[in-house]
Design a protein around this motif. Structure first.
Motif, PDB file in Angstrom:
ATOM      1  N   VAL B  56       0.155 -51.147   6.527  1.00  0.00           N
ATOM      2  CA  VAL B  56       0.055 -50.962   7.674  1.00  0.00           C
ATOM      3  C   VAL B  56       0.768 -49.634   7.795  1.00  0.00           C
ATOM      4  O   VAL B  56       1.853 -49.489   7.449  1.00  0.00           O
ATOM      5  N   LEU B  57       0.334 -48.545   8.738  1.00  0.00           N
ATOM      6  CA  LEU B  57       1.069 -47.450   9.030  1.00  0.00           C
ATOM      7  C   LEU B  57       1.522 -47.756  10.571  1.00  0.00           C
ATOM      8  O   LEU B  57       0.606 -47.664  11.255  1.00  0.00           O
ATOM      9  N   ARG B  58       2.803 -47.908  11.002  1.00  0.00           N
ATOM     10  CA  ARG B  58       2.920 -48.067  12.244  1.00  0.00           C
ATOM     11  C   ARG B  58       3.753 -46.833  12.865  1.00  0.00           C
ATOM     12  O   ARG B  58       4.756 -46.448  12.508  1.00  0.00           O
ATOM     13  N   ALA B  59       3.166 -46.571  14.088  1.00  0.00           N
ATOM     14  CA  ALA B  59       3.760 -45.310  14.990  1.00  0.00           C
ATOM     15  C   ALA B  59       4.189 -45.980  16.190  1.00  0.00           C
ATOM     16  O   ALA B  59       3.446 -46.662  16.832  1.00  0.00           O
ATOM     17  N   GLU B  60       5.494 -45.268  16.499  1.00  0.00           N
ATOM     18  CA  GLU B  60       6.209 -45.693  17.708  1.00  0.00           C
ATOM     19  C   GLU B  60       6.450 -44.217  18.294  1.00  0.00           C
ATOM     20  O   GLU B  60       6.672 -43.292  17.713  1.00  0.00           O
ATOM     21  N   TYR B  61       5.803 -44.336  19.676  1.00  0.00           N
ATOM     22  CA  TYR B  61       5.941 -43.371  20.407  1.00  0.00           C
ATOM     23  C   TYR B  61       7.363 -43.171  21.408  1.00  0.00           C
ATOM     24  O   TYR B  61       7.822 -44.223  21.629  1.00  0.00           O
ATOM     25  N   LEU B  62       7.419 -42.137  22.269  1.00  0.00           N
ATOM     26  CA  LEU B  62       8.481 -41.997  23.087  1.00  0.00           C
ATOM     27  C   LEU B  62       8.414 -43.039  24.318  1.00  0.00           C
ATOM     28  O   LEU B  62       9.391 -43.413  24.899  1.00  0.00           O
ATOM     29  N   ASN B  63       7.199 -43.219  24.607  1.00  0.00           N
ATOM     30  CA  ASN B  63       7.064 -44.113  25.725  1.00  0.00           C
ATOM     31  C   ASN B  63       6.827 -45.684  25.530  1.00  0.00           C
ATOM     32  O   ASN B  63       6.642 -46.303  26.223  1.00  0.00           O
ATOM     33  N   GLY B  64       7.193 -45.932  24.181  1.00  0.00           N
ATOM     34  CA  GLY B  64       7.403 -47.188  23.833  1.00  0.00           C
ATOM     35  C   GLY B  64       6.027 -47.905  23.198  1.00  0.00           C
ATOM     36  O   GLY B  64       6.134 -49.061  22.659  1.00  0.00           O
ATOM     37  N   THR B  65       4.840 -47.055  23.243  1.00  0.00           N
ATOM     38  CA  THR B  65       3.893 -47.598  22.631  1.00  0.00           C
ATOM     39  C   THR B  65       3.951 -47.696  21.102  1.00  0.00           C
ATOM     40  O   THR B  65       4.314 -46.949  20.432  1.00  0.00           O
ATOM     41  N   VAL B  66       3.315 -48.888  20.449  1.00  0.00           N
ATOM     42  CA  VAL B  66       3.697 -49.172  18.899  1.00  0.00           C
ATOM     43  C   VAL B  66       1.791 -49.149  18.765  1.00  0.00           C
ATOM     44  O   VAL B  66       1.452 -49.890  19.131  1.00  0.00           O
ATOM     45  N   ARG B  67       1.686 -48.369  17.752  1.00  0.00           N
ATOM     46  CA  ARG B  67       0.360 -48.110  17.143  1.00  0.00           C
ATOM     47  C   ARG B  67       0.170 -48.543  15.901  1.00  0.00           C
ATOM     48  O   ARG B  67       0.728 -47.641  15.156  1.00  0.00           O
TER      49      ARG B  67
END
Lengths: 149, 132
Positions: B56-67
């Motif tokens: 899995v490729l997990r992306a974390e963003y500045l507003n907290g969402t994890v995709r």
């Protein structure tokens, strides 16, 4: 899932039935009664819901326009004008605002709407004078048409 | 000035699983180039040995969402494309936007209420006149 080898055709059983059922049930979760839990009932309800939502997109435009017209009618009656008079006189004074914008102005900018109603009323009076006065008085100010080239 | 909304990319895969082949090739070949092209994104490569969950490729963003994006049975080029797509996104949820506009102050002249166009006799209470 089904193994289709000609010589040894073995009927294999479905292993991801749960997820296939959930794909449908997730759209039925907010329904009332057993159709939000039972797959057989949910399939029919979800399909009808999708069909209705596609058809409703054409109806939405009509119902929103009717809503705007109701609101503009109510607001212009507050200022003493009926809706057909208001709209027609605004168009004759080359104010081409659509009903959505007029309804928003009537709600959020009541003074602007009042001035628009006054403009329509003035144009209406000038129209009456032009039709009944028969040429002796000069043309009205707000009846002048601006040509944009 | 543009601030990239992607904080970190975590590449979770197992070094022996068959469907993580694209992930392994990505790490060997394209991960360094990707990291150099996107200097404000932190790339973590965490192999978990043995039979773990799908790569899995997990992306974390500045507003907290994890995709999380599954990269099982994907080629290295596809993973690069996926990573660039995640890097160009912001962390907002991908749902239907109801309206393309929003204001905090919709009304400047004061919102209409039933007493806006009525004579002010109804609202204003002057000093009560004593009966003479």
């Amino acid at each position: 899932m089904v193994v289709l080898s000609a010589a040894r055709w073995v009927r294999s059983r479905l292993s991801d039935r749960f997820w296939r059922v959930q794909e449908v049930l997730k759209y039925a979760r907010h329904f009332r009664g057993r159709k939000n839990r039972c797959y057989k009932l949910a399939v029919r309800s979800v399909r009808r819901a999708f069909v209705r939502s596609t058809k409703a997109r054409r109806e939405k435009k009509r119902s929103l326009r009717a809503l705007w017209i109701t609101r503009i009618e109510a607001a212009s009656l507050e200022h003493g004008l009926k809706y057909p008079a208001f709209i027609s006189n605004l168009l004759k004074s080359q104010v081409e605002l659509n009903r959505k914008v007029l309804a928003d102005l009537a709600i959020y900018e009541p003074k602007t709407f009042k001035s628009l109603a006054a403009l329509a009323q003035r144009r209406r009076q000038e129209g009456f004078l032009a039709a009944l006065g028969d040429g002796k008085e000069p043309e009205g100010i707000f009846s002048r048409i601006v040509h944009h080239h | 000035r543009y601030v990239r909304q992607l904080q970190r990319l975590q590449l979770l895969f197992s070094p022996t699983a068959a469907d993580a082949r694209g992930a392994r090739e990505f790490v060997e070949e394209a991960a360094q180039d990707f990291a150099r092209q996107h200097p404000d994104v932190v790339l973590y490569v965490s192999p978990h040995s043995g039979r773990g969950p799908a790569p899995v490729l997990r992306a974390e963003y500045l507003n907290g969402t994890v995709r999380d994006e599954l990269i099982a049975s994907k080629t290295s080029e596809e993973i690069v494309q996926l990573a660039t797509k995640l890097a160009n996104q912001s962390g907002l949820d991908i749902i239907r936007i109801r309206k393309p506009f929003h204001t905090d102050n919709p009304s400047i002249q004061g919102q209409w209420h039933p007493l806006t166009n009525k004579p002010s006799i109804l609202t204003v209470q002057g000093p009560r006149l004593q009966p003479q």
